[in-house]
Design a protein around this motif. Structure first.
Motif, PDB file in Angstrom:
ATOM      1  N   UNK A 193       5.127   8.036 -13.453  1.00  0.00           N
ATOM      2  CA  UNK A 193       6.216   8.577 -14.275  1.00  0.00           C
ATOM      3  C   UNK A 193       5.959  10.037 -14.597  1.00  0.00           C
ATOM      4  N   UNK A 194       4.704  10.342 -14.977  1.00  0.00           N
ATOM      5  CA  UNK A 194       4.367  11.705 -15.361  1.00  0.00           C
ATOM      6  C   UNK A 194       4.562  12.654 -14.188  1.00  0.00           C
ATOM      7  N   UNK A 195       4.119  12.220 -12.992  1.00  0.00           N
ATOM      8  CA  UNK A 195       4.251  13.125 -11.844  1.00  0.00           C
ATOM      9  C   UNK A 195       5.697  13.208 -11.373  1.00  0.00           C
ATOM     10  N   UNK A 196       6.561  12.308 -11.864  1.00  0.00           N
ATOM     11  CA  UNK A 196       7.985  12.400 -11.523  1.00  0.00           C
ATOM     12  C   UNK A 196       8.760  13.238 -12.537  1.00  0.00           C
ATOM     13  N   UNK A 197       8.045  13.804 -13.524  1.00  0.00           N
ATOM     14  CA  UNK A 197       8.710  14.708 -14.445  1.00  0.00           C
ATOM     15  C   UNK A 197       9.120  14.086 -15.768  1.00  0.00           C
ATOM     16  N   UNK A 198       8.566  12.911 -16.118  1.00  0.00           N
ATOM     17  CA  UNK A 198       8.825  12.300 -17.426  1.00  0.00           C
ATOM     18  C   UNK A 198       8.111  13.150 -18.490  1.00  0.00           C
TER      19      UNK A 198
ATOM     20  N   UNK B 110      -1.645  10.843  -5.921  1.00  0.00           N
ATOM     21  CA  UNK B 110      -0.739  10.071  -5.083  1.00  0.00           C
ATOM     22  C   UNK B 110      -0.470  10.836  -3.798  1.00  0.00           C
ATOM     23  N   UNK B 111      -0.363  10.099  -2.697  1.00  0.00           N
ATOM     24  CA  UNK B 111      -0.038  10.738  -1.433  1.00  0.00           C
ATOM     25  C   UNK B 111       0.965   9.857  -0.703  1.00  0.00           C
ATOM     26  N   UNK B 112       2.114  10.453  -0.335  1.00  0.00           N
ATOM     27  CA  UNK B 112       3.141   9.684   0.376  1.00  0.00           C
ATOM     28  C   UNK B 112       2.857   9.723   1.876  1.00  0.00           C
ATOM     29  N   UNK B 113       2.986   8.575   2.567  1.00  0.00           N
ATOM     30  CA  UNK B 113       2.730   8.501   4.006  1.00  0.00           C
ATOM     31  C   UNK B 113       3.980   8.067   4.755  1.00  0.00           C
ATOM     32  N   UNK B 114       3.789   7.708   6.031  1.00  0.00           N
ATOM     33  CA  UNK B 114       4.933   7.306   6.855  1.00  0.00           C
ATOM     34  C   UNK B 114       5.599   6.042   6.312  1.00  0.00           C
ATOM     35  N   UNK B 115       4.774   5.101   5.827  1.00  0.00           N
ATOM     36  CA  UNK B 115       5.324   3.851   5.302  1.00  0.00           C
ATOM     37  C   UNK B 115       6.280   4.134   4.147  1.00  0.00           C
TER      38      UNK B 115
ATOM     39  N   UNK C 173       0.826  -1.204   0.000  1.00  0.00           N
ATOM     40  CA  UNK C 173       0.000   0.000   0.000  1.00  0.00           C
ATOM     41  C   UNK C 173       0.855   1.245   0.000  1.00  0.00           C
ATOM     42  N   UNK C 174       1.813   1.282  -0.935  1.00  0.00           N
ATOM     43  CA  UNK C 174       2.761   2.395  -0.928  1.00  0.00           C
ATOM     44  C   UNK C 174       2.567   3.268  -2.151  1.00  0.00           C
ATOM     45  N   UNK C 175       3.058   4.489  -2.047  1.00  0.00           N
ATOM     46  CA  UNK C 175       2.987   5.438  -3.144  1.00  0.00           C
ATOM     47  C   UNK C 175       3.800   4.920  -4.338  1.00  0.00           C
ATOM     48  N   UNK C 176       3.181   4.782  -5.530  1.00  0.00           N
ATOM     49  CA  UNK C 176       3.918   4.267  -6.690  1.00  0.00           C
ATOM     50  C   UNK C 176       5.170   5.084  -7.027  1.00  0.00           C
ATOM     51  N   UNK C 177       5.109   6.398  -6.763  1.00  0.00           N
ATOM     52  CA  UNK C 177       6.278   7.231  -7.082  1.00  0.00           C
ATOM     53  C   UNK C 177       7.473   6.817  -6.239  1.00  0.00           C
ATOM     54  N   UNK C 178       7.212   6.590  -4.921  1.00  0.00           N
ATOM     55  CA  UNK C 178       8.298   6.195  -4.023  1.00  0.00           C
ATOM     56  C   UNK C 178       8.821   4.816  -4.415  1.00  0.00           C
TER      57      UNK C 178
END
Lengths: 239, 201
Positions: free
Chosen positions: A123-128, A211-216, A4-9
């Motif tokens: 990928x898009x939100x990471x600047x691709x 996307x939302x990054x959390x503690x995990x 259940x983690x952020x795909x970007x991370x």
């Protein structure tokens, strides 16, 4: 199980780990990398039948190296029965096998369960570049459609008593089917393009995924960096 | 054709990534949103087509199709192959992330050069030699991809030299088959949808 983690991370962690592991030249650090991969894979526990097929795909190439390198690399040799194997060649083959499988495990654990659309948005939100992300998303969307199309073409040919055999006739028939696949893909792209233009598509691909990054995610990122630092430290000791 | 991860040296991986970034930038700049859908679909078809096994003798080989894609798309083959290989890395774990740059460059640049030869033959002789030009395009695409792959391995570690030579040798029959398949496919497309041969113009 799905993380259940952020795909970007996940994508960034997998990219960082692949990069670090690909640079290793020593056996102990590569072993540590493999341990990292297997630990992550143990956490995710993917379906074994998927894993087996993909593992085979990676190791076909390493198998080729095991067949070639021990006989072709110059240097000291080790006698194994009647065979004279080069120890440098054996070491290189072992190193490559360890690294390839380590990277495979990390990648499978972090990115393996990601769908193409999830990966495309990440990928898009990471600047691709947007055009590249668009290509990736649309190609990912249509692979299964075109694979089904190919299967239908092959089934139709088989119903007409075609059996794929080596020879000019077999090759020409398969090339025509391939051409037909491309033609159908082209026609479909024209229709999709017109349909999207009708819906006011101007090149900007908006998405409802947020996307939302959390503690995990922070835990994964910090843990990954710490472990990779340890791997690089072991590499430096043995260099 | 795919080099697995962990085989190549950092310098070769870096050079491959940089060259792929360059080629992709050129390809994307020439690609407008009117044609991007077509390129995406052909990229998906390239993915599917490269999984097809073609019988040869008693066994079978799978096609590379980079020459054909180059002939159809020109420089847009770079982003198309990059997207397809990234999807392959994601879905099937062929190649992988760090080797993506090198693998894309070997196939896409081979395809672009093959397309240049194909177009030069067509320009000189007109459509009369379409089949011969397509054969050259298909065969050259694989030959160059094999050559670049072998070079990437040899530059990484000289111990790979003999292995690279063996790999190149194994590509010779694939090269001929790829040429024959590209010939028939292009001839079919020229009859069914001749406008598809002008996508890259």
């Amino acid at each position: 199980m799905k993380l259940g983690l952020d795909p970007r991370v996940r994508l960034l962690a997998a990219a960082l780990a692949s990069l670090c592991l690909a640079l290793l030249r020593q056996i102990p650090s590569s072993l540590l990398g493999l341990a990292l991969g297997m630990a992550l894979l143990g956490l995710v526990r993917p379906r074994p039948e998927h894993l087996r097929r993909r593992l085979a795909a990676v190791n076909i190439f390493t198998f080729f190296l095991w067949c070639a390198l021990p006989f072709t690399v110059q240097g000291e040799s080790v006698a194994l029965g009647a065979l004279n194997l080069s120890s440098a060649g054996l070491r290189l083959a072992l190193l490559v096998t360890l690294k390839a499988n380590a990277i495979f495990c990390v990648f499978q654990a972090l990115v393996g369960a990601m769908s193409p659309s999830e990966a495309g948005c990440a990928l898009k939100s990471l600047g691709c570049p947007p055009k590249l992300a668009f290509l990736f998303l649309v190609a990912g969307r249509y692979i299964h459609v075109l694979a089904a199309e190919w299967q239908a073409l092959m089934d139709a040919a088989k119903l007409r008593a075609f059996t794929p055999k080596a020879g000019l006739h077999g090759w020409r028939t398969m090339a025509c089917l391939l051409g037909l696949l491309l033609v159908r893909g082209y026609d479909r792209s024209q229709r999709a393009c017109e349909a999207m233009r009708l819906r006011a598509f101007t090149g900007n691909f908006t998405t409802v995924t947020r996307f939302r990054a959390g503690y995990a995610d922070v835990f994964l990122a910090v843990g990954m960096v710490a472990f990779l630092a340890a791997v690089l430290w072991v590499e430096a000791i043995h260099a | 054709m795919h080099i697995s991860e962990g085989v190549l040296s950092p310098a070769v991986l870096g050079a491959g990534a940089a060259l792929t970034a360059l080629g992709t930038a050129v390809g994307l700049r020439r690609l407008d949103y009117d044609r991007i859908m077509t390129v995406a679909l052909l990229s998906a078809a390239f993915f599917v087509g490269s999984l097809v096994h073609i019988p040869v003798g008693v066994g079978s080989v799978h096609l590379v199709l980079n020459g054909l894609l180059g002939v159809l798309l020109g420089w847009a083959a770079f982003p198309a192959i990059l997207a397809a290989l990234a999807l392959q890395a994601l879905l099937f774990q062929y190649g992988g992330l760090t080797a993506l740059g090198v693998n894309t460059f070997t196939m896409a640049f081979g395809g672009v050069l093959a397309a240049w030869v194909y177009k030069t033959i067509i320009r000189i002789s007109g459509r009369g030699l379409l089949r011969a030009a397509a054969f050259c395009g298909g065969a050259l695409g694989v030959a160059l991809a094999g050559l670049f792959t072998a070079a990437a391995m040899t530059f990484s570690d000289e111990s790979f030299l003999t292995a690279a030579e063996l790999l190149l040798l194994a590509h010779l029959p694939v090269m001929l088959l790829e040429g024959v398949m590209t010939l028939f496919t292009v001839a079919f497309i020229a009859k069914a949808r001749p406008e598809m041969l002008e996508i890259s113009e």
